[in-house]
Write a protein that holds these residues in place. Structure first.
Motif, PDB file in Angstrom:
ATOM      1  N   ALA A 135     -27.021 -40.437   4.500  1.00  0.00           N
ATOM      2  CA  ALA A 135     -27.819 -41.122   5.261  1.00  0.00           C
ATOM      3  C   ALA A 135     -28.047 -39.870   6.783  1.00  0.00           C
ATOM      4  CB  ALA A 135     -27.958 -42.990   6.276  1.00  0.00           C
ATOM      5  N   LEU A 136     -27.120 -39.664   6.818  1.00  0.00           N
ATOM      6  CA  LEU A 136     -26.743 -38.375   7.943  1.00  0.00           C
ATOM      7  C   LEU A 136     -27.312 -37.833   7.031  1.00  0.00           C
ATOM      8  CD1 LEU A 136     -23.889 -38.404   9.371  1.00  0.00           C
ATOM      9  CD2 LEU A 136     -25.443 -38.817  10.473  1.00  0.00           C
ATOM     10  N   LEU A 137     -27.157 -37.183   5.486  1.00  0.00           N
ATOM     11  CA  LEU A 137     -27.528 -36.326   4.809  1.00  0.00           C
ATOM     12  C   LEU A 137     -29.480 -36.849   4.946  1.00  0.00           C
ATOM     13  CD1 LEU A 137     -28.556 -33.930   2.608  1.00  0.00           C
ATOM     14  CD2 LEU A 137     -27.548 -35.033   0.659  1.00  0.00           C
ATOM     15  N   ALA A 138     -29.606 -37.599   4.258  1.00  0.00           N
ATOM     16  CA  ALA A 138     -31.597 -37.625   4.716  1.00  0.00           C
ATOM     17  C   ALA A 138     -31.844 -37.097   6.089  1.00  0.00           C
ATOM     18  CB  ALA A 138     -31.508 -39.289   4.367  1.00  0.00           C
ATOM     19  N   GLU A 139     -31.127 -37.752   7.118  1.00  0.00           N
ATOM     20  CA  GLU A 139     -32.056 -37.440   8.349  1.00  0.00           C
ATOM     21  C   GLU A 139     -32.113 -37.023   8.566  1.00  0.00           C
ATOM     22  OE1 GLU A 139     -30.754 -39.404  12.757  1.00  0.00           O
ATOM     23  OE2 GLU A 139     -28.722 -38.242  11.736  1.00  0.00           O
ATOM     24  N   GLN A 140     -30.443 -35.090   8.341  1.00  0.00           N
ATOM     25  CA  GLN A 140     -31.413 -33.795   8.357  1.00  0.00           C
ATOM     26  C   GLN A 140     -32.221 -33.249   7.680  1.00  0.00           C
ATOM     27  OE1 GLN A 140     -29.162 -31.988  10.389  1.00  0.00           O
ATOM     28  NE2 GLN A 140     -30.386 -30.555   9.577  1.00  0.00           N
ATOM     29  N   VAL A 141     -32.120 -33.564   6.452  1.00  0.00           N
ATOM     30  CA  VAL A 141     -33.632 -33.154   5.386  1.00  0.00           C
ATOM     31  C   VAL A 141     -34.817 -33.405   6.448  1.00  0.00           C
ATOM     32  CG1 VAL A 141     -34.439 -33.496   3.429  1.00  0.00           C
ATOM     33  CG2 VAL A 141     -32.412 -32.936   3.323  1.00  0.00           C
ATOM     34  N   ARG A 142     -35.297 -34.817   6.483  1.00  0.00           N
ATOM     35  CA  ARG A 142     -35.651 -35.129   7.449  1.00  0.00           C
ATOM     36  C   ARG A 142     -37.057 -34.314   8.541  1.00  0.00           C
ATOM     37  NH1 ARG A 142     -38.563 -39.932   7.341  1.00  0.00           N
ATOM     38  NH2 ARG A 142     -38.711 -40.199   5.246  1.00  0.00           N
ATOM     39  N   THR A 143     -35.670 -33.584   9.602  1.00  0.00           N
ATOM     40  CA  THR A 143     -36.216 -33.400  10.615  1.00  0.00           C
ATOM     41  C   THR A 143     -36.221 -31.556  10.083  1.00  0.00           C
ATOM     42  OG1 THR A 143     -34.182 -34.759  11.738  1.00  0.00           O
ATOM     43  CG2 THR A 143     -34.541 -32.322  12.433  1.00  0.00           C
ATOM     44  N   MET A 144     -35.608 -31.393   8.590  1.00  0.00           N
ATOM     45  CA  MET A 144     -35.726 -29.913   8.548  1.00  0.00           C
ATOM     46  C   MET A 144     -37.567 -29.697   7.935  1.00  0.00           C
ATOM     47  SD  MET A 144     -32.692 -29.182   6.375  1.00  0.00           S
ATOM     48  CE  MET A 144     -32.625 -27.010   6.484  1.00  0.00           C
ATOM     49  N   ASN A 145     -37.802 -30.754   7.124  1.00  0.00           N
ATOM     50  CA  ASN A 145     -39.046 -30.889   6.710  1.00  0.00           C
ATOM     51  C   ASN A 145     -39.814 -30.939   7.452  1.00  0.00           C
ATOM     52  OD1 ASN A 145     -37.962 -31.136   4.269  1.00  0.00           O
ATOM     53  ND2 ASN A 145     -38.406 -33.689   3.952  1.00  0.00           N
ATOM     54  N   ASP A 146     -39.704 -31.438   8.886  1.00  0.00           N
ATOM     55  CA  ASP A 146     -40.650 -32.008  10.252  1.00  0.00           C
ATOM     56  C   ASP A 146     -40.789 -30.161  10.238  1.00  0.00           C
ATOM     57  OD1 ASP A 146     -41.019 -34.213   9.200  1.00  0.00           O
ATOM     58  OD2 ASP A 146     -39.842 -35.462  11.183  1.00  0.00           O
ATOM     59  N   LEU A 147     -39.992 -29.940  11.020  1.00  0.00           N
ATOM     60  CA  LEU A 147     -40.005 -28.720  11.267  1.00  0.00           C
ATOM     61  C   LEU A 147     -40.550 -27.420  10.587  1.00  0.00           C
ATOM     62  CD1 LEU A 147     -36.365 -28.452  12.810  1.00  0.00           C
ATOM     63  CD2 LEU A 147     -38.232 -28.746  13.816  1.00  0.00           C
ATOM     64  N   GLY A 148     -40.731 -27.831   9.465  1.00  0.00           N
ATOM     65  CA  GLY A 148     -41.502 -26.825   8.370  1.00  0.00           C
ATOM     66  C   GLY A 148     -40.115 -25.537   7.476  1.00  0.00           C
ATOM     67  N   ILE A 149     -38.863 -26.066   7.996  1.00  0.00           N
ATOM     68  CA  ILE A 149     -37.721 -25.201   7.131  1.00  0.00           C
ATOM     69  C   ILE A 149     -37.662 -25.712   5.208  1.00  0.00           C
ATOM     70  CG2 ILE A 149     -35.442 -25.206   7.552  1.00  0.00           C
ATOM     71  CD1 ILE A 149     -35.641 -25.375  10.331  1.00  0.00           C
ATOM     72  N   GLU A 150     -37.710 -24.655   4.909  1.00  0.00           N
ATOM     73  CA  GLU A 150     -37.484 -24.977   3.125  1.00  0.00           C
ATOM     74  C   GLU A 150     -37.296 -25.630   2.675  1.00  0.00           C
ATOM     75  OE1 GLU A 150     -37.063 -24.596  -0.805  1.00  0.00           O
ATOM     76  OE2 GLU A 150     -35.741 -23.575   0.405  1.00  0.00           O
ATOM     77  N   THR A 151     -36.482 -26.707   2.160  1.00  0.00           N
ATOM     78  CA  THR A 151     -35.518 -28.152   1.770  1.00  0.00           C
ATOM     79  C   THR A 151     -36.501 -28.091   0.316  1.00  0.00           C
ATOM     80  OG1 THR A 151     -36.525 -29.742   2.682  1.00  0.00           O
ATOM     81  CG2 THR A 151     -34.871 -28.625   3.908  1.00  0.00           C
ATOM     82  N   SER A 152     -36.616 -27.367  -0.593  1.00  0.00           N
ATOM     83  CA  SER A 152     -36.657 -27.702  -1.682  1.00  0.00           C
ATOM     84  C   SER A 152     -35.707 -27.963  -2.539  1.00  0.00           C
ATOM     85  CB  SER A 152     -37.907 -26.202  -2.575  1.00  0.00           C
ATOM     86  OG  SER A 152     -36.672 -25.320  -3.164  1.00  0.00           O
ATOM     87  N   ALA A 153     -36.170 -28.773  -4.101  1.00  0.00           N
ATOM     88  CA  ALA A 153     -34.968 -28.756  -4.926  1.00  0.00           C
ATOM     89  C   ALA A 153     -33.921 -28.402  -5.049  1.00  0.00           C
ATOM     90  CB  ALA A 153     -35.620 -29.740  -6.055  1.00  0.00           C
ATOM     91  N   GLN A 154     -34.420 -26.457  -5.626  1.00  0.00           N
ATOM     92  CA  GLN A 154     -34.115 -26.012  -5.596  1.00  0.00           C
ATOM     93  C   GLN A 154     -32.873 -25.170  -4.587  1.00  0.00           C
ATOM     94  OE1 GLN A 154     -36.038 -22.179  -6.474  1.00  0.00           O
ATOM     95  NE2 GLN A 154     -34.367 -20.678  -7.908  1.00  0.00           N
ATOM     96  N   THR A 155     -33.332 -25.324  -3.662  1.00  0.00           N
ATOM     97  CA  THR A 155     -32.385 -24.673  -2.001  1.00  0.00           C
ATOM     98  C   THR A 155     -31.455 -25.821  -1.864  1.00  0.00           C
ATOM     99  OG1 THR A 155     -34.467 -23.677  -0.962  1.00  0.00           O
ATOM    100  CG2 THR A 155     -32.213 -24.654   0.063  1.00  0.00           C
TER     101      THR A 155
END
Length: 203
Positions: free
Chosen positions: A124-144
């Motif tokens: 859940a913490l990982l999901a929270e971090q990725v969601r935050t990065m997504n909201d900020l426009g920071i790249e979190t593609s599957a490859q990354t």
């Protein structure tokens, strides 16, 4: 061993040991008479755990009390205590609840493909971090995420080997908390050094 011997063995002051006894972090020793008690290796391991959590991780007494209560409860398995120790190592309270209503799709695909489905709180913490990065426009593609996951998997396998070599539950939990705390900082600093090197070579 007597309290004085316990203090010398662990490098903990008698005053601190008495404080931990009063606070319920350390179970009482075996009573010899009205004024003397005898302590054993389990007290040594518990004091090493408390000291590491306080001095290395910086955990507050309340969080340490909750963790050792889990260790001392017969109905709680060691895996659950590991989860609490991970949170402490990350500097998060044991009752932390990530504010993620829906797990990002790339997280779901990643953890399920790798079989990382057990660590509910950390996931859940990982999901929270990725969601935050997504909201900020920071790249979190599957490859990354796969690049980071490959590194995390190799590190995790190395760390688990260290944890399983522990000789007591207290030592195992200490290695989890201190390991998460220390290796996460090592990884961040090493990443910073690598980024600087790569950036310099690219200019």
């Amino acid at each position: 061993m007597r309290l004085k011997d316990l203090a010398e063995t662990t490098g903990t002051s008698p005053a601190s040991i008495k404080y931990y006894l009063r606070e319920g972090l350390l179970r009482p020793g075996r009573r010899i008479n009205a004024t003397l008690a005898e302590y054993d290796d389990s007290h040594v391991a518990r004091l090493h755990l408390i000291t590491a959590l306080r001095q290395i991780v910086g955990s507050p007494i309340e969080e340490i009390r909750s963790l050792v209560a889990m260790l001392d409860a017969p109905e709680v398995d060691l895996y659950s205590a590991f989860g609490r120790a991970q949170l402490l190592g990350l500097g998060l309270p044991g009752d932390h609840r990530p504010a993620v209503d829906e797990e990002p799709e790339q997280v779901t695909r990643l953890v399920e493909a790798r079989g990382w489905v057990e660590a509910v709180e950390i996931r859940a913490l990982l999901a929270e971090q990725v969601r935050t990065m997504n909201d900020l426009g920071i790249e979190t593609s599957a490859q990354t995420l796969e690049v980071y996951a490959d590194a995390a998997d190799r590190i995790a396998r190395m760390e688990v080997g260290v944890i399983t070599a522990a000789t007591s539950p207290d030592e195992a939990v200490m290695r989890v908390a201190v390991g998460v705390h220390s290796y996460s900082r090592l990884l961040l600093r090493m990443l910073g050094v690598a980024q600087a090197g790569v950036a310099r070579s690219a200019t």
